[in-house]
Design a protein around this motif. Structure first.
Motif, PDB file in Angstrom:
ATOM      1  N   TYR A 172      12.708   8.444  46.345  1.00  0.00           N
ATOM      2  CA  TYR A 172      13.691   7.414  46.712  1.00  0.00           C
ATOM      3  C   TYR A 172      14.968   7.429  45.872  1.00  0.00           C
ATOM      4  O   TYR A 172      15.868   6.631  46.121  1.00  0.00           O
ATOM      5  CB  TYR A 172      13.059   6.017  46.603  1.00  0.00           C
ATOM      6  CG  TYR A 172      12.010   5.757  47.657  1.00  0.00           C
ATOM      7  CD1 TYR A 172      12.375   5.349  48.931  1.00  0.00           C
ATOM      8  CD2 TYR A 172      10.658   5.933  47.380  1.00  0.00           C
ATOM      9  CE1 TYR A 172      11.418   5.115  49.902  1.00  0.00           C
ATOM     10  CE2 TYR A 172       9.696   5.704  48.353  1.00  0.00           C
ATOM     11  CZ  TYR A 172      10.088   5.291  49.608  1.00  0.00           C
ATOM     12  OH  TYR A 172       9.146   5.066  50.574  1.00  0.00           O
ATOM     13  N   ASP A 182      17.625   9.390  45.480  1.00  0.00           N
ATOM     14  CA  ASP A 182      18.885   9.614  46.186  1.00  0.00           C
ATOM     15  C   ASP A 182      19.273   8.408  47.030  1.00  0.00           C
ATOM     16  O   ASP A 182      20.423   7.981  47.043  1.00  0.00           O
ATOM     17  CB  ASP A 182      18.727  10.826  47.120  1.00  0.00           C
ATOM     18  CG  ASP A 182      19.093  12.114  46.421  1.00  0.00           C
ATOM     19  OD1 ASP A 182      19.376  12.062  45.207  1.00  0.00           O
ATOM     20  OD2 ASP A 182      19.092  13.171  47.082  1.00  0.00           O
ATOM     21  N   GLU A 183      18.273   7.891  47.714  1.00  0.00           N
ATOM     22  CA  GLU A 183      18.527   6.792  48.652  1.00  0.00           C
ATOM     23  C   GLU A 183      19.026   5.549  47.899  1.00  0.00           C
ATOM     24  O   GLU A 183      19.996   4.907  48.315  1.00  0.00           O
ATOM     25  CB  GLU A 183      17.208   6.487  49.371  1.00  0.00           C
ATOM     26  CG  GLU A 183      17.365   5.608  50.577  1.00  0.00           C
ATOM     27  CD  GLU A 183      16.030   5.434  51.296  1.00  0.00           C
ATOM     28  OE1 GLU A 183      15.171   6.336  51.221  1.00  0.00           O
ATOM     29  OE2 GLU A 183      15.862   4.384  51.942  1.00  0.00           O
ATOM     30  N   ILE A 184      18.371   5.220  46.774  1.00  0.00           N
ATOM     31  CA  ILE A 184      18.764   4.022  46.025  1.00  0.00           C
ATOM     32  C   ILE A 184      20.119   4.247  45.344  1.00  0.00           C
ATOM     33  O   ILE A 184      20.953   3.333  45.294  1.00  0.00           O
ATOM     34  CB  ILE A 184      17.655   3.622  45.015  1.00  0.00           C
ATOM     35  CG1 ILE A 184      16.372   3.277  45.796  1.00  0.00           C
ATOM     36  CG2 ILE A 184      18.073   2.443  44.168  1.00  0.00           C
ATOM     37  CD1 ILE A 184      15.159   2.984  44.947  1.00  0.00           C
ATOM     38  N   THR A 185      20.365   5.473  44.863  1.00  0.00           N
ATOM     39  CA  THR A 185      21.681   5.779  44.279  1.00  0.00           C
ATOM     40  C   THR A 185      22.770   5.573  45.336  1.00  0.00           C
ATOM     41  O   THR A 185      23.822   4.975  45.051  1.00  0.00           O
ATOM     42  CB  THR A 185      21.714   7.243  43.783  1.00  0.00           C
ATOM     43  OG1 THR A 185      20.703   7.411  42.803  1.00  0.00           O
ATOM     44  CG2 THR A 185      23.054   7.594  43.166  1.00  0.00           C
ATOM     45  N   LEU A 240      22.674   3.611  47.864  1.00  0.00           N
ATOM     46  CA  LEU A 240      22.822   2.173  48.131  1.00  0.00           C
ATOM     47  C   LEU A 240      23.689   1.507  47.052  1.00  0.00           C
ATOM     48  O   LEU A 240      24.586   0.722  47.364  1.00  0.00           O
ATOM     49  CB  LEU A 240      21.442   1.530  48.192  1.00  0.00           C
ATOM     50  CG  LEU A 240      21.394   0.092  48.670  1.00  0.00           C
ATOM     51  CD1 LEU A 240      20.143  -0.150  49.503  1.00  0.00           C
ATOM     52  CD2 LEU A 240      21.404  -0.882  47.523  1.00  0.00           C
ATOM     53  N   SER A 288      25.947   2.933  45.206  1.00  0.00           N
ATOM     54  CA  SER A 288      27.338   3.395  45.389  1.00  0.00           C
ATOM     55  C   SER A 288      28.008   2.635  46.527  1.00  0.00           C
ATOM     56  O   SER A 288      29.176   2.250  46.426  1.00  0.00           O
ATOM     57  CB  SER A 288      27.369   4.886  45.724  1.00  0.00           C
ATOM     58  OG  SER A 288      26.674   5.597  44.762  1.00  0.00           O
ATOM     59  N   GLN A 289      27.262   2.405  47.592  1.00  0.00           N
ATOM     60  CA  GLN A 289      27.835   1.705  48.738  1.00  0.00           C
ATOM     61  C   GLN A 289      28.155   0.248  48.393  1.00  0.00           C
ATOM     62  O   GLN A 289      29.182  -0.279  48.797  1.00  0.00           O
ATOM     63  CB  GLN A 289      26.848   1.758  49.908  1.00  0.00           C
ATOM     64  CG  GLN A 289      27.544   1.590  51.235  1.00  0.00           C
ATOM     65  CD  GLN A 289      26.732   2.163  52.379  1.00  0.00           C
ATOM     66  OE1 GLN A 289      25.630   2.678  52.191  1.00  0.00           O
ATOM     67  NE2 GLN A 289      27.269   2.075  53.576  1.00  0.00           N
ATOM     68  N   VAL A 290      27.268  -0.381  47.624  1.00  0.00           N
ATOM     69  CA  VAL A 290      27.515  -1.770  47.204  1.00  0.00           C
ATOM     70  C   VAL A 290      28.773  -1.807  46.336  1.00  0.00           C
ATOM     71  O   VAL A 290      29.628  -2.686  46.493  1.00  0.00           O
ATOM     72  CB  VAL A 290      26.296  -2.339  46.436  1.00  0.00           C
ATOM     73  CG1 VAL A 290      26.636  -3.652  45.750  1.00  0.00           C
ATOM     74  CG2 VAL A 290      25.120  -2.537  47.383  1.00  0.00           C
ATOM     75  N   ASP A 300      31.878  -1.372  48.545  1.00  0.00           N
ATOM     76  CA  ASP A 300      32.156  -2.482  49.468  1.00  0.00           C
ATOM     77  C   ASP A 300      32.367  -3.812  48.769  1.00  0.00           C
ATOM     78  O   ASP A 300      33.142  -4.652  49.223  1.00  0.00           O
ATOM     79  CB  ASP A 300      30.991  -2.654  50.463  1.00  0.00           C
ATOM     80  CG  ASP A 300      30.918  -1.517  51.456  1.00  0.00           C
ATOM     81  OD1 ASP A 300      31.794  -0.631  51.381  1.00  0.00           O
ATOM     82  OD2 ASP A 300      29.989  -1.500  52.276  1.00  0.00           O
ATOM     83  N   GLU A 321      22.915  -5.247  41.379  1.00  0.00           N
ATOM     84  CA  GLU A 321      21.976  -4.328  42.045  1.00  0.00           C
ATOM     85  C   GLU A 321      21.282  -3.434  41.022  1.00  0.00           C
ATOM     86  O   GLU A 321      20.079  -3.181  41.112  1.00  0.00           O
ATOM     87  CB  GLU A 321      22.699  -3.451  43.079  1.00  0.00           C
ATOM     88  CG  GLU A 321      23.257  -4.185  44.266  1.00  0.00           C
ATOM     89  CD  GLU A 321      22.223  -4.967  45.066  1.00  0.00           C
ATOM     90  OE1 GLU A 321      21.021  -4.664  44.955  1.00  0.00           O
ATOM     91  OE2 GLU A 321      22.620  -5.894  45.775  1.00  0.00           O
ATOM     92  N   VAL A 351      17.362  -2.985  40.269  1.00  0.00           N
ATOM     93  CA  VAL A 351      16.711  -1.668  40.315  1.00  0.00           C
ATOM     94  C   VAL A 351      15.940  -1.428  39.012  1.00  0.00           C
ATOM     95  O   VAL A 351      14.805  -0.927  39.033  1.00  0.00           O
ATOM     96  CB  VAL A 351      17.773  -0.571  40.569  1.00  0.00           C
ATOM     97  CG1 VAL A 351      17.227   0.807  40.260  1.00  0.00           C
ATOM     98  CG2 VAL A 351      18.244  -0.632  42.020  1.00  0.00           C
TER      99      VAL A 351
END
Lengths: 115, 311
Positions: free
Chosen positions: B22, B24-27, B29, B31-33, B36, B45, B49
């Motif tokens: 997980y 890559d996926e959480i990284t 997320l 980055s997106q937060v 935005d 966040e 985590v």
């Protein structure tokens, strides 16, 4: 039937997946929308819940894709998850219907409590 | 083919298997937060985590039995710690009688717990966790203050209670946030325990009894709140603990373990005499009743479910 009501984070997460599969960030935003801004599920809580729901067979990984050089999973409800959510929605609806019926009942009627 | 991007530093704290799965996926997320919603949202966040990684490292995630056990224990621990703290606060505020004995309670550690209970009863779990963080900090600070300022006797008197309250606050903080005890049933359990334990604790601790001063004295004194807790605690907690165990997934195993431990405590090990305030026999017998009650309830419930699915 479910024996106990679903906890709020579980209910919100399953509801956010009810209409379409979503990835992590989209799920966070959808949960915020579904709860009308009341609940902001943080990444740690979200992935903790997803981990549990995946193990319980209520959620599945719909697809895995590479986005911006990173792995991203999209999650979806399983049949069991959809069934559980439908049961919970029915339970909530029955309670809400009863509350509305009682609130709209004439308080001066035979069953009403008058001072 | 694209080059794999670097994972966020917080991801390194996850267990290797989870990080591979997980990370890559959480990284992505995080980055997106940040992109935005800005730096502040990103820091929140990252904190979440870190806490998730810590829960996975300690085996207390909501998918693991220990995490579910913590979620089941929280509605029992919160009212106990809160009513004990409230009682100790009240006792600290009233002038002592000559026969009350030495009371070196540190009010700082107790003041936050009633807030924890109020937030939990209101179903505000995030606020409950924040208050529990305050309770943990104030308990640790009180331990330091007690060791700097009190005499050896006073420090000793405080230490066990303060450590107990710090552990209770840690348990609240370690409860998986996706399994908050905010449902009506959990809140009802907390309210009932708080009432059933709080009333005798408060009344007993502020009421003057002749018997409370101890043997061979005819003077009047007040009962020690901790003595009352050790007496009323097992009586009040036995029923809700049995019900919670009967409902949980590994309930039968836990109930059998508790019953076996209670029997071991009773006779072969002879531990009851070691319990404070001579409460060992009561604790052991109530633990035995709790375990047995949970096993009976679990079996009845299982049979009922099985017969319901036959039709």
């Amino acid at each position: 039937m479910t024996e106990q009501p679903l906890r709020e984070p579980t209910l919100l997460l399953l509801t956010a997946l009810a209409d379409a599969p979503r990835h992590g960030y989209a799920l966070m935003k959808e949960i915020e929308k579904v709860s009308r801004g009341r609940v902001r599920m943080r990444a740690g809580t979200l992935y903790g819940a997803l981990d549990r729901l995946l193990k319980q067979g209520l959620v599945r990984v719909e697809r895995e894709e590479i986005v911006d050089s990173r792995m991203r999973r999209t999650y979806a409800l399983t049949n069991a998850g959809a069934g559980l959510l439908a049961e919970e929605a029915e339970r909530l609806r029955a309670t809400a219907d009863e509350a509305v019926r009682r609130l709209s009942a004439d308080p001066s009627g035979a069953d009403g409590v008058t001072a | 083919m694209s080059t794999p991007r670097k994972q966020h530093w917080t991801i390194r704290l996850y267990p290797p298997a989870y990080r591979r799965e997980y990370g890559d996926e959480i990284t992505g997320l995080i980055s997106q937060v940040r992109a935005d919603e800005g730096q502040r949202a990103s820091i929140l966040e990252q904190t979440a985590v870190l806490c998730h990684a810590l829960r996975l490292r300690t085996g207390t995630g909501s998918a693991q039995p220990a995490g579910r056990l913590l979620a089941g224990l929280a509605p029992l621990v919160i009212p106990v710690a809160s009513v004990l703290s409230l009682t100790l606060l009240v006792v600290w505020a009233i002038p002592p009688l000559p026969w009350d004995g030495r009371r070196a309670y540190a009010p700082l550690a107790y003041a936050v717990w009633p807030v924890v209970l109020i937030c939990a009863l209101a179903g505000r779990w995030t606020a409950t966790r924040i208050a529990a963080g305050g309770a943990l900090g104030s308990a640790l600070l009180s331990l330091l203050l007690a060791s700097w300022t009190a005499t050896a006797e006073g420090q000793e008197q405080n230490r066990a209670t303060l450590i107990g309250l710090a552990l209770a606050a840690l348990l609240v903080l370690a409860t998986p946030p996706d399994l908050p005890p905010t449902a009506a049933g959990a809140r009802r359990t907390m309210a009932l325990i708080a009432l059933a334990l709080g009333v005798p604790l408060l009344v007993g601790s502020v009421t003057v009894f002749e018997a409370a001063s101890g043997p061979y004295t005819s003077a009047e004194a007040r009962a020690d709140p901790l003595r009352l807790l050790f007496f009323f605690g097992p009586l009040v907690l036995a029923f809700p603990a049995a019900m919670a165990m009967a409902r949980s997934r590994g309930g039968l195993f836990l109930a059998a373990l508790l019953t076996a431990c209670a029997v071991l405590l009773f006779s072969p090990l002879g531990v009851p005499v070691e319990f404070p305030y001579d409460s060992g026999s009561l604790v052991a017998s109530m633990a035995f009743l709790t375990g047995t009650g949970a096993m009976v309830r679990y079996t009845v419930r299982k049979n009922r479910l099985a017969s319901a699915t036959e039709f």
